[in-house]
Design a protein around this motif. Structure first.
Motif, PDB file in Angstrom:
ATOM      1  N   THR A  22      70.192  54.778  51.140  1.00  0.00           N
ATOM      2  CA  THR A  22      68.827  54.354  50.805  1.00  0.00           C
ATOM      3  C   THR A  22      67.835  54.885  51.832  1.00  0.00           C
ATOM      4  O   THR A  22      66.771  55.385  51.483  1.00  0.00           O
TER       5      THR A  22
ATOM      6  N   ALA B 247      70.428  59.468  41.365  1.00  0.00           N
ATOM      7  CA  ALA B 247      70.287  58.008  41.342  1.00  0.00           C
ATOM      8  C   ALA B 247      69.805  57.485  42.691  1.00  0.00           C
ATOM      9  O   ALA B 247      68.940  56.599  42.748  1.00  0.00           O
TER      10      ALA B 247
ATOM     11  N   ASP C  51      66.196  55.534  43.189  1.00  0.00           N
ATOM     12  CA  ASP C  51      66.158  54.142  43.672  1.00  0.00           C
ATOM     13  C   ASP C  51      64.916  53.885  44.524  1.00  0.00           C
ATOM     14  O   ASP C  51      64.564  52.732  44.767  1.00  0.00           O
TER      15      ASP C  51
END
Length: 160
Positions: free
Chosen positions: A5, A35, A39
């Motif tokens: 992340t 993906a 995010d």
């Protein structure tokens, strides 16, 4: 493992500031790089498109990997990774394209192409294409895929 992340956030911030877009061409990660990027809020300004080209036919049809390359070198090869990245770049509005193709396991490995082998390429508009061979070892499917996403995000950040 890595803070995917955080890496994706850094990538989105960097590319947004630079006004650049990226594309992905993924085999062994099945869309996980795209993906991770999506995010992050604001990623629509950065990710143009992602190609999940798991089969050889998808590699050929979607991003133009040649049949001759696949027959001569196989799906998991330097040559295929380079054609994947260059094909994704040619079929997008992106400034950078990353590709990954590998053997995530638990099956499919050979002496020449063991589980944990991943070929990654990074293509730049108006620049050279770089290839990196990654050898993670047989860490397990999930870890190999996650490590591949980490390396791909890092490569995009370094290139941006």
């Amino acid at each position: 493992m890595a803070d995917l992340t955080g890496l994706a956030r850094d990538l989105v911030l960097q590319m947004t500031r630079a006004g650049k877009m990226v594309a992905t061409a993924e085999s062994c990660t099945g869309g996980m790089i795209a993906a991770a990027i999506t995010d992050i809020p604001g990623s629509s300004a950065v990710l143009d498109r992602g190609f999940v080209t798991y089969s050889n036919e998808a590699k050929e049809d979607m991003i133009g990997v040649s049949v001759a390359t696949l027959q001569a070198h196989g799906a998991v090869s330097r040559e295929t990774a380079i054609e994947m990245a260059e094909g994704a770049l040619a079929r997008s509005r992106a400034d950078l394209a990353v590709s990954v193709t590998g053997v995530a396991g638990p099956d499919g490995g050979t002496v020449e192409k063991p589980v944990g082998l991943v070929h990654m390429a990074l293509a730049r508009r108006n620049g050279p294409t770089q290839h990196t061979e990654l050898r993670f070892g047989d860490l397990g499917r999930a870890h190999i895929r996650e490590a591949t996403v980490e390396k791909a995000l890092q490569a995009l950040i370094a290139a941006g």
